[in-house]
Design a protein around this motif. Structure first.
Motif, PDB file in Angstrom:
ATOM      1  N   MET A   1       0.865  -1.134   0.072  1.00  0.00           N
ATOM      2  CA  MET A   1       0.164   0.131   0.097  1.00  0.00           C
ATOM      3  C   MET A   1       1.049   1.050   0.070  1.00  0.00           C
ATOM      4  N   ASN A   2       1.876   1.294   0.734  1.00  0.00           N
ATOM      5  CA  ASN A   2       2.739   2.501   1.083  1.00  0.00           C
ATOM      6  C   ASN A   2       3.511   2.724  -0.695  1.00  0.00           C
ATOM      7  N   ILE A   3       3.822   1.531  -1.322  1.00  0.00           N
ATOM      8  CA  ILE A   3       4.174   1.622  -2.826  1.00  0.00           C
ATOM      9  C   ILE A   3       3.364   2.257  -3.716  1.00  0.00           C
ATOM     10  N   ALA A   4       2.189   1.950  -3.418  1.00  0.00           N
ATOM     11  CA  ALA A   4       0.917   2.409  -3.981  1.00  0.00           C
ATOM     12  C   ALA A   4       0.872   3.843  -4.162  1.00  0.00           C
ATOM     13  N   ILE A   5       1.139   4.425  -2.797  1.00  0.00           N
ATOM     14  CA  ILE A   5       1.052   5.921  -2.214  1.00  0.00           C
ATOM     15  C   ILE A   5       2.125   6.667  -3.069  1.00  0.00           C
ATOM     16  N   VAL A   6       3.350   6.103  -3.217  1.00  0.00           N
ATOM     17  CA  VAL A   6       4.440   6.546  -3.650  1.00  0.00           C
ATOM     18  C   VAL A   6       4.213   6.570  -5.221  1.00  0.00           C
ATOM     19  N   TYR A   7       3.573   5.699  -5.828  1.00  0.00           N
ATOM     20  CA  TYR A   7       3.495   5.559  -7.285  1.00  0.00           C
ATOM     21  C   TYR A   7       2.259   6.866  -7.549  1.00  0.00           C
ATOM     22  N   ASN A   8       1.302   6.843  -6.801  1.00  0.00           N
ATOM     23  CA  ASN A   8       0.280   7.750  -7.038  1.00  0.00           C
ATOM     24  C   ASN A   8       0.665   9.138  -6.826  1.00  0.00           C
ATOM     25  N   ASP A   9       0.906   9.454  -5.461  1.00  0.00           N
ATOM     26  CA  ASP A   9       1.380  10.963  -5.142  1.00  0.00           C
ATOM     27  C   ASP A   9       2.544  11.456  -5.368  1.00  0.00           C
ATOM     28  N   GLY A  10       3.462  10.712  -5.551  1.00  0.00           N
ATOM     29  CA  GLY A  10       4.917  11.200  -5.958  1.00  0.00           C
ATOM     30  C   GLY A  10       5.309  10.941  -7.506  1.00  0.00           C
ATOM     31  N   LEU A  11       5.055   9.853  -7.839  1.00  0.00           N
ATOM     32  CA  LEU A  11       5.568   9.603  -9.272  1.00  0.00           C
ATOM     33  C   LEU A  11       4.623   9.797 -10.240  1.00  0.00           C
TER      34      LEU A  11
END
Length: 85
Positions: free
Chosen positions: A32-42
């Motif tokens: 889930m944290n990886i998903a957040i990075v992909y969505n919000d950051g990248l």
């Protein structure tokens, strides 16, 4: 630095998968944290969608739909989907 964060999360994910398995709640939290990075950051929304879907299905299977972790994942997923338009 989102790229660096992703690198560390992916390293952690490999460790959790090896030690705890792919469906353990701690492993799913990292997904889930990886998903957040992909969505919000990248801004890699397809990747984020894949990771959120994987985490949510895993939480539902392991903890049930009414568990707090499952609900939090669903909430994060819906917020990020909404932010994409």
């Amino acid at each position: 630095d989102y790229e660096k964060a992703l690198e560390y999360y992916e390293r952690a994910l490999k460790g959790f998968e090896k030690m705890l398995g792919k469906t353990h709640p701690d492993t799913l939290s990292t997904v889930m944290n990886i998903a957040i990075v992909y969505n919000d950051g990248l801004k890699k929304y397809e990747k984020a969608f894949e990771k959120y879907s994987h985490a949510l299905k895993g939480y539902e299977a392991q903890l049930g739909k009414d568990h707090e972790d499952t609900k939090q994942c669903a909430k994060n997923f819906s917020i990020d989907l909404r932010s994409q338009g």
